[in-house]
Design a protein around this motif. Structure first.
Motif, PDB file in Angstrom:
ATOM      1  N   VAL A 116       0.843  -1.189   0.000  1.00 15.45           N
ATOM      2  CA  VAL A 116       0.000   0.000   0.000  1.00 15.45           C
ATOM      3  C   VAL A 116       0.879   1.240   0.000  1.00 15.45           C
ATOM      4  N   ALA A 117       0.441   2.273  -0.702  1.00 15.18           N
ATOM      5  CA  ALA A 117       1.153   3.547  -0.720  1.00 15.18           C
ATOM      6  C   ALA A 117       0.884   4.303   0.578  1.00 15.18           C
ATOM      7  N   PRO A 118       1.890   4.925   1.174  1.00 20.69           N
ATOM      8  CA  PRO A 118       1.669   5.690   2.406  1.00 20.69           C
ATOM      9  C   PRO A 118       0.582   6.754   2.271  1.00 20.69           C
ATOM     10  N   HIS A 119       0.453   7.352   1.090  1.00 19.69           N
ATOM     11  CA  HIS A 119      -0.586   8.359   0.892  1.00 19.69           C
ATOM     12  C   HIS A 119      -1.974   7.760   1.118  1.00 19.69           C
ATOM     13  N   ASP A 120      -2.174   6.537   0.641  1.00 20.65           N
ATOM     14  CA  ASP A 120      -3.468   5.883   0.838  1.00 20.65           C
ATOM     15  C   ASP A 120      -3.704   5.539   2.307  1.00 20.65           C
ATOM     16  N   ILE A 121      -2.640   5.216   3.035  1.00 20.27           N
ATOM     17  CA  ILE A 121      -2.783   4.960   4.472  1.00 20.27           C
ATOM     18  C   ILE A 121      -3.233   6.231   5.172  1.00 20.27           C
TER      19      ILE A 121
ATOM     20  N   PRO B  92      -4.322  -1.630  -4.483  1.00 21.48           N
ATOM     21  CA  PRO B  92      -5.244  -2.283  -5.414  1.00 21.48           C
ATOM     22  C   PRO B  92      -4.976  -3.766  -5.617  1.00 21.48           C
ATOM     23  N   ALA B  93      -3.734  -4.212  -5.372  1.00 23.21           N
ATOM     24  CA  ALA B  93      -3.383  -5.611  -5.639  1.00 23.21           C
ATOM     25  C   ALA B  93      -2.180  -6.005  -4.798  1.00 23.21           C
TER      26      ALA B  93
ATOM     27  N   ALA C  32     -12.825  -7.817   4.874  1.00 20.29           N
ATOM     28  CA  ALA C  32     -12.277  -7.333   3.614  1.00 20.29           C
ATOM     29  C   ALA C  32     -11.522  -6.034   3.855  1.00 20.29           C
ATOM     30  N   PRO C  33     -10.321  -5.894   3.291  1.00 15.54           N
ATOM     31  CA  PRO C  33      -9.538  -4.679   3.531  1.00 15.54           C
ATOM     32  C   PRO C  33     -10.105  -3.478   2.776  1.00 15.54           C
ATOM     33  N   ASN C  34      -9.799  -2.311   3.277  1.00 17.35           N
ATOM     34  CA  ASN C  34     -10.073  -1.076   2.560  1.00 17.35           C
ATOM     35  C   ASN C  34      -8.946  -0.880   1.556  1.00 17.35           C
ATOM     36  N   ARG C  35      -9.290  -0.632   0.310  1.00 14.11           N
ATOM     37  CA  ARG C  35      -8.271  -0.582  -0.737  1.00 14.11           C
ATOM     38  C   ARG C  35      -7.978   0.849  -1.175  1.00 14.11           C
ATOM     39  N   GLY C  36      -6.683   1.174  -1.187  1.00 14.18           N
ATOM     40  CA  GLY C  36      -6.246   2.456  -1.707  1.00 14.18           C
ATOM     41  C   GLY C  36      -6.247   2.446  -3.227  1.00 14.18           C
ATOM     42  N   ALA C  37      -6.086   3.619  -3.815  1.00 12.84           N
ATOM     43  CA  ALA C  37      -6.189   3.755  -5.273  1.00 12.84           C
ATOM     44  C   ALA C  37      -4.844   3.716  -5.977  1.00 12.84           C
ATOM     45  N   ILE C  38      -3.743   3.917  -5.242  1.00 13.43           N
ATOM     46  CA  ILE C  38      -2.436   4.064  -5.891  1.00 13.43           C
ATOM     47  C   ILE C  38      -1.807   2.699  -6.153  1.00 13.43           C
ATOM     48  N   SER C  39      -1.542   2.411  -7.423  1.00 12.68           N
ATOM     49  CA  SER C  39      -0.912   1.147  -7.794  1.00 12.68           C
ATOM     50  C   SER C  39       0.593   1.228  -7.566  1.00 12.68           C
ATOM     51  N   LEU C  40       1.237   0.068  -7.543  1.00 19.06           N
ATOM     52  CA  LEU C  40       2.690   0.035  -7.411  1.00 19.06           C
ATOM     53  C   LEU C  40       3.347   0.771  -8.573  1.00 19.06           C
ATOM     54  N   GLU C  41       2.832   0.560  -9.778  1.00 18.99           N
ATOM     55  CA  GLU C  41       3.406   1.215 -10.945  1.00 18.99           C
ATOM     56  C   GLU C  41       3.334   2.735 -10.830  1.00 18.99           C
ATOM     57  N   ALA C  42       2.186   3.233 -10.375  1.00 20.25           N
ATOM     58  CA  ALA C  42       2.024   4.677 -10.223  1.00 20.25           C
ATOM     59  C   ALA C  42       2.948   5.205  -9.133  1.00 20.25           C
ATOM     60  N   TYR C  43       3.091   4.444  -8.047  1.00 15.44           N
ATOM     61  CA  TYR C  43       3.966   4.880  -6.950  1.00 15.44           C
ATOM     62  C   TYR C  43       5.414   4.968  -7.417  1.00 15.44           C
ATOM     63  N   ILE C  44       5.901   3.910  -8.089  1.00 13.67           N
ATOM     64  CA  ILE C  44       7.301   3.887  -8.539  1.00 13.67           C
ATOM     65  C   ILE C  44       7.547   4.972  -9.579  1.00 13.67           C
TER      66      ILE C  44
END
Length: 288
Positions: free
Chosen positions: A175-180, A203-204, A267-279
Motif C-alpha cells: 500500500v502507498a503511504p498516501h493511501d494509508i 489495489p493488488a 475485507a480490507p479497505n483498498r487504496g487507489a495508488i498502484s505500485l506502478e504509479a507509486y514507482i
C-alpha cells in the motif's frame, strides 16, 4: 482539534493534508517544526515536542479531541525493539488522563504477540495497551509500505537490480503511504467506536519482480529482482547498518511474512495508488 503524532512522516503528512483539505483543525507533533512549513501555510498548528518528553506531550494531547498515534520507528543502528517499547511507554504515559473522544492507532499486518519479532510485537502491544484504556480506539493495520522500496531506486538505476529477501515471485499486499494517510483521515473523522480493527492495502498484491518491472518501465532500462538467500539475511541487514538485535528481529519478521500469510478477518479497505504509479512518481521526484 486533531493531534497527529509522526506528523512529518509519509503517513502523518498525508493524514494532515487530508484533514486540512476538509478545513479540520490540526496540531502536528514534531521534533523539527521546520519540516511542517507547508502544512503551517495551510493552517496547521505545530507543537515542537520530543516524544520522550512525556509532560510536554501530555500538555499537547490534553488540548485535543482526537489523536492519531504513530509510534516512531527506531533507528536500525539501535536495539529497535527496546527503543520502540521505550517510545511506546512514553506515548502511553502522555495519553493517560487526557479526555479524548477517539484515538486512531497506526499498526501493521501481522501484528501479534511474541519475542524477537520487531514491530509485529511492539505494535501488537500498542494495540492492546490502548484498547485497555477508556478512550474509543480504531486500529489501522496497513499492508507492506510501498515506500520500503524507495531505497531500491539507486540499485535499480545504477545496477539494474532490485534486491529483496523474498523470492521474485512471492506476492504480498502493499500500500502507498498516501493511501494509508487518506484512510486514517476517514477514521479520524468517523464517529467513535468502542474498538475497531481496520485493514488497508493497495489495489493488488505485488512481488519484487513486479517492483523490478515498475522500475524498468519508469527508468526505461532493464531491471531484475534478485533474492538474498535466507542464510545471508542477517549479514545483509548488518551491512546496511543494523545493530545485531535489530538485524535478528528483522530476519524474524521477514521469515514470518514469508512463511505465515496474514489474512484480514474482514475485507480490507483498498487504496487507489498502484505500485506502478507509486514507482513512476518516485522516479520522477528523485530525477527532478
Amino acid at each position: 482539534m486533531h493531534i497527529i503524532l509522526g506528523a512529518t512522516g509519509h503517513v502523518g503528512s498525508a493524514l494532515a493534508q487530508a484533514l486540512l483539505a476538509q478545513n479540520q483543525p490540526v496540531t502536528l507533533v514534531t521534533r523539527d517544526a521546520r519540516k511542517t512549513r507547508a502544512q503551517q501555510d495551510k493552517g496547521a498548528r505545530v507543537a515542537q515536542v520530543d516524544v520522550f518528553d512525556t509532560a510536554a506531550l501530555h500538555r499537547v494531547i490534553q488540548n485535543g479531541t482526537r489523536l492519531f498515534v504513530l509510534n516512531p520507528p527506531a533507528a536500525p543502528s539501535t536495539d529497535t525493539v527496546a527503543e520502540e517499547h521505550r517510545s511506546l511507554r512514553a506515548i502511553l504515559a502522555a495519553v493517560e488522563g487526557c479526555k479524548l473522544e477517539k484515538i486512531v492507532a497506526a499498526s501493521t499486518y501481522g501484528a501479534q504477540p511474541g519475542e524477537g519479532i520487531g514491530d509485529l510485537s511492539v505494535l501488537y502491544d500498542m494495540e492492546q495497551a490502548l484498547a485497555a484504556g477508556p478512550v474509543p480506539l480504531s486500529v489501522q493495520r496497513a499492508a507492506y509500505y510501498m515506500s520500503n522500496w524507495d531505497a531500491s531506486l539507486e540499485t535499480a538505476r545504477n545496477e539494474g537490480k532490485v534486491h529483496s529477501m523474498y523470492p521474485p515471485d512471492f506476492k504480498l499486499p502493499m500500500v502507498a503511504p498516501h493511501d494509508i494517510g487518506e484512510f486514517a483521515a476517514r477514521l479520524m473523522l468517523a464517529p467513535p467506536e468502542s474498538f475497531g480493527l481496520h485493514h488497508v492495502e493497495g489495489p493488488a498484491a505485488y512481488s519484487s519482480a513486479d517492483v523490478a518491472a515498475a522500475f524498468a518501465a519508469a527508468l526505461d532500462r532493464p531491471v531484475e529482482a534478485v533474492q538474498t538467500p535466507p542464510a545471508q539475511w542477517e549479514q545483509a541487514f548488518r551491512s546496511m547498518g543494523f545493530s545485531e538485535p535489530a538485524a535478528k528481529s528483522y530476519v524474524a519478521m521477514t521469515r514470518l511474512t514469508l512463511d505465515e500469510a496474514y489474512e484480514p478477518a474482514q475485507a480490507p479497505n483498498r487504496g487507489a495508488i498502484s505500485l506502478e504509479a507509486y514507482i513512476t512518481a518516485l522516479v520522477k521526484k528523485r530525477s527532478g
